[in-house]
Design a protein around this motif. Sequence first.
Motif, PDB file in Angstrom:
ATOM      1  N   LEU A 108     129.275  -2.047  55.578  1.00  0.00           N
ATOM      2  CA  LEU A 108     129.687  -1.437  54.308  1.00  0.00           C
ATOM      3  C   LEU A 108     130.957  -0.594  54.490  1.00  0.00           C
ATOM      4  O   LEU A 108     131.845  -0.605  53.638  1.00  0.00           O
ATOM      5  CB  LEU A 108     128.558  -0.554  53.760  1.00  0.00           C
ATOM      6  N   ILE A 109     131.039   0.117  55.613  1.00  0.00           N
ATOM      7  CA  ILE A 109     132.250   0.921  55.866  1.00  0.00           C
ATOM      8  C   ILE A 109     133.462  -0.009  56.005  1.00  0.00           C
ATOM      9  O   ILE A 109     134.523   0.241  55.434  1.00  0.00           O
ATOM     10  CB  ILE A 109     132.073   1.799  57.132  1.00  0.00           C
ATOM     11  N   ARG A 110     133.266  -1.101  56.734  1.00  0.00           N
ATOM     12  CA  ARG A 110     134.376  -2.055  56.876  1.00  0.00           C
ATOM     13  C   ARG A 110     134.742  -2.646  55.519  1.00  0.00           C
ATOM     14  O   ARG A 110     135.909  -2.910  55.239  1.00  0.00           O
ATOM     15  CB  ARG A 110     133.990  -3.178  57.842  1.00  0.00           C
ATOM     16  N   GLY A 111     133.719  -2.843  54.677  1.00  0.00           N
ATOM     17  CA  GLY A 111     133.964  -3.359  53.323  1.00  0.00           C
ATOM     18  C   GLY A 111     134.834  -2.400  52.526  1.00  0.00           C
ATOM     19  O   GLY A 111     135.735  -2.816  51.812  1.00  0.00           O
ATOM     20  N   GLN A 112     134.570  -1.087  52.660  1.00  0.00           N
ATOM     21  CA  GLN A 112     135.384  -0.090  51.958  1.00  0.00           C
ATOM     22  C   GLN A 112     136.826  -0.164  52.454  1.00  0.00           C
ATOM     23  O   GLN A 112     137.759  -0.079  51.679  1.00  0.00           O
ATOM     24  CB  GLN A 112     134.850   1.327  52.202  1.00  0.00           C
ATOM     25  N   ALA A 113     136.980  -0.321  53.787  1.00  0.00           N
ATOM     26  CA  ALA A 113     138.331  -0.391  54.358  1.00  0.00           C
ATOM     27  C   ALA A 113     139.055  -1.642  53.850  1.00  0.00           C
ATOM     28  O   ALA A 113     140.236  -1.588  53.515  1.00  0.00           O
ATOM     29  CB  ALA A 113     138.255  -0.401  55.881  1.00  0.00           C
ATOM     30  N   ALA A 114     138.322  -2.755  53.759  1.00  0.00           N
ATOM     31  CA  ALA A 114     138.942  -4.010  53.297  1.00  0.00           C
ATOM     32  C   ALA A 114     139.342  -3.883  51.829  1.00  0.00           C
ATOM     33  O   ALA A 114     140.397  -4.357  51.421  1.00  0.00           O
ATOM     34  CB  ALA A 114     137.976  -5.170  53.485  1.00  0.00           C
ATOM     35  N   THR A 115     138.523  -3.212  51.033  1.00  0.00           N
ATOM     36  CA  THR A 115     138.835  -3.017  49.615  1.00  0.00           C
ATOM     37  C   THR A 115     140.107  -2.190  49.483  1.00  0.00           C
ATOM     38  O   THR A 115     140.988  -2.488  48.694  1.00  0.00           O
ATOM     39  CB  THR A 115     137.685  -2.262  48.909  1.00  0.00           C
ATOM     40  N   LYS A 116     140.208  -1.170  50.313  1.00  0.00           N
ATOM     41  CA  LYS A 116     141.382  -0.299  50.296  1.00  0.00           C
ATOM     42  C   LYS A 116     142.636  -1.094  50.621  1.00  0.00           C
ATOM     43  O   LYS A 116     143.663  -0.977  49.979  1.00  0.00           O
ATOM     44  CB  LYS A 116     141.158   0.818  51.330  1.00  0.00           C
ATOM     45  N   ASN A 149     133.099  -9.309  52.892  1.00  0.00           N
ATOM     46  CA  ASN A 149     132.475  -8.004  53.040  1.00  0.00           C
ATOM     47  C   ASN A 149     131.776  -7.619  51.755  1.00  0.00           C
ATOM     48  O   ASN A 149     132.017  -8.205  50.705  1.00  0.00           O
ATOM     49  CB  ASN A 149     133.545  -6.943  53.316  1.00  0.00           C
ATOM     50  N   ILE A 150     130.977  -6.580  51.885  1.00  0.00           N
ATOM     51  CA  ILE A 150     130.403  -5.995  50.674  1.00  0.00           C
ATOM     52  C   ILE A 150     130.843  -4.539  50.630  1.00  0.00           C
ATOM     53  O   ILE A 150     130.904  -3.881  51.667  1.00  0.00           O
ATOM     54  CB  ILE A 150     128.870  -6.146  50.658  1.00  0.00           C
ATOM     55  N   SER A 151     131.180  -4.068  49.449  1.00  0.00           N
ATOM     56  CA  SER A 151     131.593  -2.670  49.342  1.00  0.00           C
ATOM     57  C   SER A 151     130.911  -2.049  48.123  1.00  0.00           C
ATOM     58  O   SER A 151     130.367  -2.762  47.274  1.00  0.00           O
ATOM     59  CB  SER A 151     133.107  -2.581  49.202  1.00  0.00           C
ATOM     60  N   THR A 152     130.977  -0.723  48.050  1.00  0.00           N
ATOM     61  CA  THR A 152     130.357  -0.036  46.911  1.00  0.00           C
ATOM     62  C   THR A 152     131.216  -0.274  45.665  1.00  0.00           C
ATOM     63  O   THR A 152     132.432  -0.448  45.781  1.00  0.00           O
ATOM     64  CB  THR A 152     130.246   1.471  47.164  1.00  0.00           C
ATOM     65  N   LEU A 184     126.029   5.696  49.863  1.00  0.00           N
ATOM     66  CA  LEU A 184     126.492   5.296  51.199  1.00  0.00           C
ATOM     67  C   LEU A 184     126.794   6.533  52.054  1.00  0.00           C
ATOM     68  O   LEU A 184     126.412   6.602  53.227  1.00  0.00           O
ATOM     69  CB  LEU A 184     127.737   4.398  51.076  1.00  0.00           C
ATOM     70  N   ALA A 219     133.787   0.857  62.948  1.00  0.00           N
ATOM     71  CA  ALA A 219     133.983   0.598  61.512  1.00  0.00           C
ATOM     72  C   ALA A 219     134.759   1.756  60.874  1.00  0.00           C
ATOM     73  O   ALA A 219     135.655   1.531  60.050  1.00  0.00           O
ATOM     74  CB  ALA A 219     132.633   0.417  60.824  1.00  0.00           C
ATOM     75  N   THR A 271     138.474   1.593  61.057  1.00  0.00           N
ATOM     76  CA  THR A 271     139.199   0.685  60.153  1.00  0.00           C
ATOM     77  C   THR A 271     139.640   1.390  58.870  1.00  0.00           C
ATOM     78  O   THR A 271     140.447   0.859  58.115  1.00  0.00           O
ATOM     79  CB  THR A 271     138.350  -0.555  59.773  1.00  0.00           C
ATOM     80  N   LEU A 272     139.096   2.586  58.619  1.00  0.00           N
ATOM     81  CA  LEU A 272     139.477   3.324  57.411  1.00  0.00           C
ATOM     82  C   LEU A 272     140.815   4.042  57.581  1.00  0.00           C
ATOM     83  O   LEU A 272     141.406   4.514  56.610  1.00  0.00           O
ATOM     84  CB  LEU A 272     138.400   4.369  57.071  1.00  0.00           C
ATOM     85  N   ARG A 302     138.283   7.589  50.788  1.00  0.00           N
ATOM     86  CA  ARG A 302     137.712   6.850  51.928  1.00  0.00           C
ATOM     87  C   ARG A 302     137.496   7.756  53.132  1.00  0.00           C
ATOM     88  O   ARG A 302     136.647   7.491  53.983  1.00  0.00           O
ATOM     89  CB  ARG A 302     138.581   5.665  52.295  1.00  0.00           C
ATOM     90  N   LEU A 345     134.038   9.055  53.858  1.00  0.00           N
ATOM     91  CA  LEU A 345     133.173   8.226  54.708  1.00  0.00           C
ATOM     92  C   LEU A 345     133.463   8.530  56.176  1.00  0.00           C
ATOM     93  O   LEU A 345     132.553   8.679  57.000  1.00  0.00           O
ATOM     94  CB  LEU A 345     133.438   6.734  54.463  1.00  0.00           C
TER      95      LEU A 345
END
Lengths: 267, 265
Positions: A257-265, B6-9, B18, B41, B44-45, B69, B72
């Motif tokens: 999920l954290i990686r997903g947030q980064a990918a969305t960004k 991926n899945i995100s919020t 989360l 992970a 990556t932010l 972000r 997180l």
Amino acid sequence: MSLTTLLARSISRPTSATHGVAISPVLAKIDKQHILIWTARHYILVEALNETRLGESINNFPGAREILVEVGDLTIPERAEILYNHAKLASLPAAARGIIKARFRSIIQHPNFTPERIRQLCDDVLRQEKTPTWALVNRFMTNPTQRWRKAYNNLSRSEQLLLTTMLDCEEDAPLKTIQLAYEQRAQHERDRCLPFRPVLARLEHSFLQVSRTFAGMVTADFRHPSLRDMLLEELRDDPKARSRYISLTTPVGIAALIRGQAATKQA
Amino acid sequence: MFPNHNISTQSPEEFALLIQRIRNLSTAVMTASEWRSILTAAETLLPRRDGKRRSPVELDLSSLNQQPRMQLFDAVLRAFAHEDTYKHNRRYSPNDWTPILESFADLSLYLLPPPILSYGPALCTLAIKEAPTLSAIHLANALGRIDPRVLRQRIRHQDLENWRDAIVEALRESIGTGEHLKADGDATPDDYDDWRSHTRAVLRIAGDFYEWAHLDPPEELRDLDRLLSTVQRPQAPEEEEPDIPTTADERDPEYWTLERIFEDL
């Protein structure tokens, strides 16, 4: 010849006829100095690069996009060869072969053409269908995950739950880990779920594949990554299921999920 | 364009959920590799340029820390630094702790103020209680990157002496293997690669140790460094160049029409 040159020559044009032969010299070159990271999914490559920090410890290490082989980037004769080989190997009934002979141009020029999709078309669609039609082929090529989705919707709640649990685990996770995560999720279900083993047995060979590592550990994974993609689509489309997933997922799922947030960004 | 794997919020509520899950990680029993995966992970932010993470000095950390972000990122590092994380994971060995502490040391530089590792003193005690090995010293080095004051408070002169002896012994052993490789005509590329990667690890651990311990490095450290640059990798036996088969479009294009390919289907 360097490993990079060999790789470029052998996998940049992965036709099914030459692929197996062409990759063997590449494998022979792999040693402690040369590692091959080969995956069907972009995100797996990115994770591997992050995990190993190869990109940071080697100055001129190519970025993920520089070492991608786009499976859609095939010439027409290569696509034709792939279709021919899968159709031939699947020993299709005459009616199905007739459709391919008559419509091969539409299939190989289809925007959704990928080698795996053609394998599924031949093995899972045309071979199974008693009266195959062009409409059926066209429907499959236009919406390839529809069959997965249909099959998924017909599963029992326990089976669906086990598939969602697979998203909580690393690839090829040990059965024990998957069982633990499944039982954790099952506790929060309104209705009583079936025990892990029978559910696994029902899904083995269709949705999941169970393997044994060299060390003797038994692991399970999706039969194909497109199934994982379909489950993610399900979660993306269903806010309730998504919240539930976030509430109950394992640390591996939280990392995803954290990686997903980064990918969305980044998008 | 790649499909999203991926899945995100997708709502503030999910994002808050989360964050809550991440904060609660400190109370979970986790494996060291799960922590490593979470920290990887979180990395990556962080902002990147040309695929590489930008260093904290290049960034305006105050404004970076305001970005959603980074909530997180902050939650991950503070959960890891929380005393409960140690309480629930006491079973980790020094070799489990060291890589995740190194990752934490690296990532904590992006937060203002940097989080404090509340169980640093406990881990320092763990390093001291271990037999004087490179693993224990490596753990102390990692702690030193996070809070050198902990080392200064806890590590006695005798501990430093023991660790220094262990390092000198490891350096001598690596020198012995290197000299043997230099003289031995039968050494394989794999023998060399094993020695080289081990030697580089020993040199790194030794270098870090002498730096924070403020001790004079021994002769052996320089000798091994010199040896590393002089021992040559043995040549692997020559292999025959493989023939790569041609693909359909490299064959006679006149003959191989598409119709002909499907002729005998």
